[in-house]
Design a protein around this motif. Structure first.
Motif, PDB file in Angstrom:
ATOM      1  N   PHE A  33      34.766  37.623  46.229  1.00  0.00           N
ATOM      2  CA  PHE A  33      35.842  36.768  45.719  1.00  0.00           C
ATOM      3  C   PHE A  33      36.213  35.788  46.823  1.00  0.00           C
ATOM      4  O   PHE A  33      36.437  36.192  47.967  1.00  0.00           O
ATOM      5  CB  PHE A  33      37.081  37.568  45.291  1.00  0.00           C
ATOM      6  N   LYS A 251      41.215  36.184  36.257  1.00  0.00           N
ATOM      7  CA  LYS A 251      42.088  37.381  36.278  1.00  0.00           C
ATOM      8  C   LYS A 251      41.226  38.588  36.667  1.00  0.00           C
ATOM      9  O   LYS A 251      39.999  38.553  36.501  1.00  0.00           O
ATOM     10  CB  LYS A 251      42.670  37.629  34.880  1.00  0.00           C
ATOM     11  N   PRO A 252      41.836  39.683  37.163  1.00  0.00           N
ATOM     12  CA  PRO A 252      41.037  40.859  37.542  1.00  0.00           C
ATOM     13  C   PRO A 252      40.051  41.307  36.482  1.00  0.00           C
ATOM     14  O   PRO A 252      38.863  41.539  36.784  1.00  0.00           O
ATOM     15  CB  PRO A 252      42.109  41.920  37.812  1.00  0.00           C
ATOM     16  N   ILE A 255      37.072  39.031  36.287  1.00  0.00           N
ATOM     17  CA  ILE A 255      36.188  39.206  37.450  1.00  0.00           C
ATOM     18  C   ILE A 255      35.264  40.415  37.239  1.00  0.00           C
ATOM     19  O   ILE A 255      34.052  40.343  37.427  1.00  0.00           O
ATOM     20  CB  ILE A 255      37.029  39.369  38.738  1.00  0.00           C
ATOM     21  N   PRO A 271      45.362  34.455  42.367  1.00  0.00           N
ATOM     22  CA  PRO A 271      46.111  35.369  43.243  1.00  0.00           C
ATOM     23  C   PRO A 271      47.080  34.641  44.165  1.00  0.00           C
ATOM     24  O   PRO A 271      48.198  35.118  44.411  1.00  0.00           O
ATOM     25  CB  PRO A 271      45.028  36.109  44.024  1.00  0.00           C
ATOM     26  N   ASN A 337      48.430  39.932  46.693  1.00  0.00           N
ATOM     27  CA  ASN A 337      47.490  39.612  45.606  1.00  0.00           C
ATOM     28  C   ASN A 337      46.066  39.407  46.132  1.00  0.00           C
ATOM     29  O   ASN A 337      45.102  39.939  45.557  1.00  0.00           O
ATOM     30  CB  ASN A 337      47.954  38.366  44.847  1.00  0.00           C
ATOM     31  N   PHE A 341      42.794  41.661  45.140  1.00  0.00           N
ATOM     32  CA  PHE A 341      41.551  41.092  44.602  1.00  0.00           C
ATOM     33  C   PHE A 341      40.355  41.513  45.463  1.00  0.00           C
ATOM     34  O   PHE A 341      39.286  41.859  44.937  1.00  0.00           O
ATOM     35  CB  PHE A 341      41.641  39.562  44.524  1.00  0.00           C
TER      36      PHE A 341
END
Ligand SMILES: Cc1ccc(CCc2c3nc[nH]c3cc3c(=O)[nH]c(N)nc23)cc1
Length: 373
Positions: A33, A251-252, A255, A271, A337, A341
């Motif tokens: 990320f 968004k998580p 991902i 984030p 955040n 991530f």
């Protein structure tokens, strides 16, 4: 440190992959990320703090930096790494996407895009050649082709025409990039949500040849279902042995779904930007710290989190400094955040290497199903 750019795939689990991108400025563990540092800073974070969250690489932006302070000034000052005190890899976008979303008075021709700066109204031009020059002046390690990302919804003919323009611009980007050992040029696949146009785009990019390939034209309002439908086939059109970068996601759960479908790299402002609006991502779901229910809550955001916000501060404190618009609020929530991530990425890398991605994914979704967190 390697003198060259290379990608080593270490393991697969289904379509998911884990590996390492080697660059002269350091290694990038994938899936990765990439925090967004648009104007030479990840907002509210010191560079060493960004590293402490687990980031191996961050993003810079041609559009913003060409307007202010200009690529030539950054070059005179030693390049973007020195300028922003981040000596690890930097990927820069080619600028076209931001022109279409930020600049005023744009004119798009075969040559490129002319536009007026959203900062001071001055006139500028971006072409594949100028974008390559700017990214070279910045010194970025991974350069993105100059492309056009059509706004959705768009009809099929518009998508096809735009994709074919981007493929001609990819050719010109490759020619202008030249021979730069240790640096990489990534092609960007377009084609909207049309499977045949996506395949045509991938074939065009492979015929040119790039060190990595991005899936562009998504995360532009199509929604998660349509994005995943596209990701069920698009990454498979790209070379197995090269990194695949999904731009602007997400968004998580976006991902996780993208990695599950064969994506290796992602970026998103979420984030950092949402941290500044009080939105907090945790393993149990999302909360907003400005909500009155946190005013007397002595607990950390997430008991299991090891970031400075969770180790040293209560929800009550974070609620107070957010409400008071204290600068530390953006610092702590952004750090949390980004840390979370990166924790998702580390968990997926480990699970793919162990062949337990399905179990990890089930646990990831189960943890987020709870109510008020
Ligand atoms: C600093 C920085 C910010 C943002 C980006 C990615 C920006 C971005 C997209 N974001 C969401 N969807 C996107 C699609 C594309 C795309 O098709 N092409 C390009 N060049 N960029 C995209 C890169 C760098």
């Amino acid at each position: 440190m390697s003198e060259r750019f290379s990608f080593d795939l270490h393991a697969r689990d289904g379509k998911a992959r884990t590996g390492v991108i080697q660059t002269p400025r350091g290694a990038v563990r994938t899936p990765a990320f990439m925090p967004v540092g648009t104007a030479a800073t990840v907002k509210a974070m010191m560079p060493e703090s960004v590293r402490a969250t687990g980031a191996d690489i961050l993003l810079g932006n041609t559009y913003h930096l060409m307007l202010r302070p200009t690529a030539e000034r950054i070059d005179r000052l030693g390049g973007l790494h020195k300028f922003m005190n981040w000596e690890r890899p930097i990927l820069t976008d080619s600028g076209g996407f931001q022109v279409m979303s930020l600049a005023g008075l744009r004119k798009l021709t075969e040559k490129g895009v002319t536009f007026k700066s959203h900062i001071d109204g001055s006139k500028h031009e971006l072409t594949p050649e100028r974008s390559m020059e700017i990214q070279r002046l910045l010194g970025s390690d991974i350069v993105m082709c100059f492309d056009e990302c059509p706004a959705l919804p768009a009809d099929r003919d518009r998508i096809a025409e735009s994709m074919r323009l981007s493929m001609r611009w990819a050719e010109r980007s490759r020619a202008a990039f030249g021979d730069r050992p240790g640096h990489a040029l990534f092609g960007i696949m377009q084609g909207g949500l049309e499977q045949d146009l996506r395949e045509e785009s991938a074939e065009a990019l492979k015929a040119i040849g790039f060190e990595g390939y991005a899936v562009g034209g998504l995360a532009v309002g199509e929604g998660q279902e349509a994005m995943f439908d596209c990701l069920d086939y698009a990454p498979g059109f790209l070379p197995e042995d090269k990194p695949r970068y999904l731009m602007g996601v997400g968004k998580p759960d976006d991902i996780v779904g993208a990695v599950k479908r064969g994506i290796d790299m992602m970026d998103c402002v979420l984030p950092s930007r949402s941290g500044r609006t009080g939105q907090v991502f945790t393993r149990h779901g999302v909360l907003n710290i400005k909500n009155a229910r946190h005013i007397d809550d002595p607990r950390p955001l997430d008991e299991a989190c090891t970031c400075p916000a969770c180790r040293n501060f209560s929800r009550a404190y974070l609620h107070h400094v957010f409400r008071s618009q204290e600068i530390i609020s953006s610092m702590l929530l952004t750090w949390h955040n980004l840390h979370y991530f990166q924790e998702i990425m580390a968990g997926m890398r480990e699970a793919i290497a162990a062949g337990t991605f399905a179990a990890w994914e089930a646990d990831f979704h189960a943890g987020r199903a709870q109510g008020d967190i």
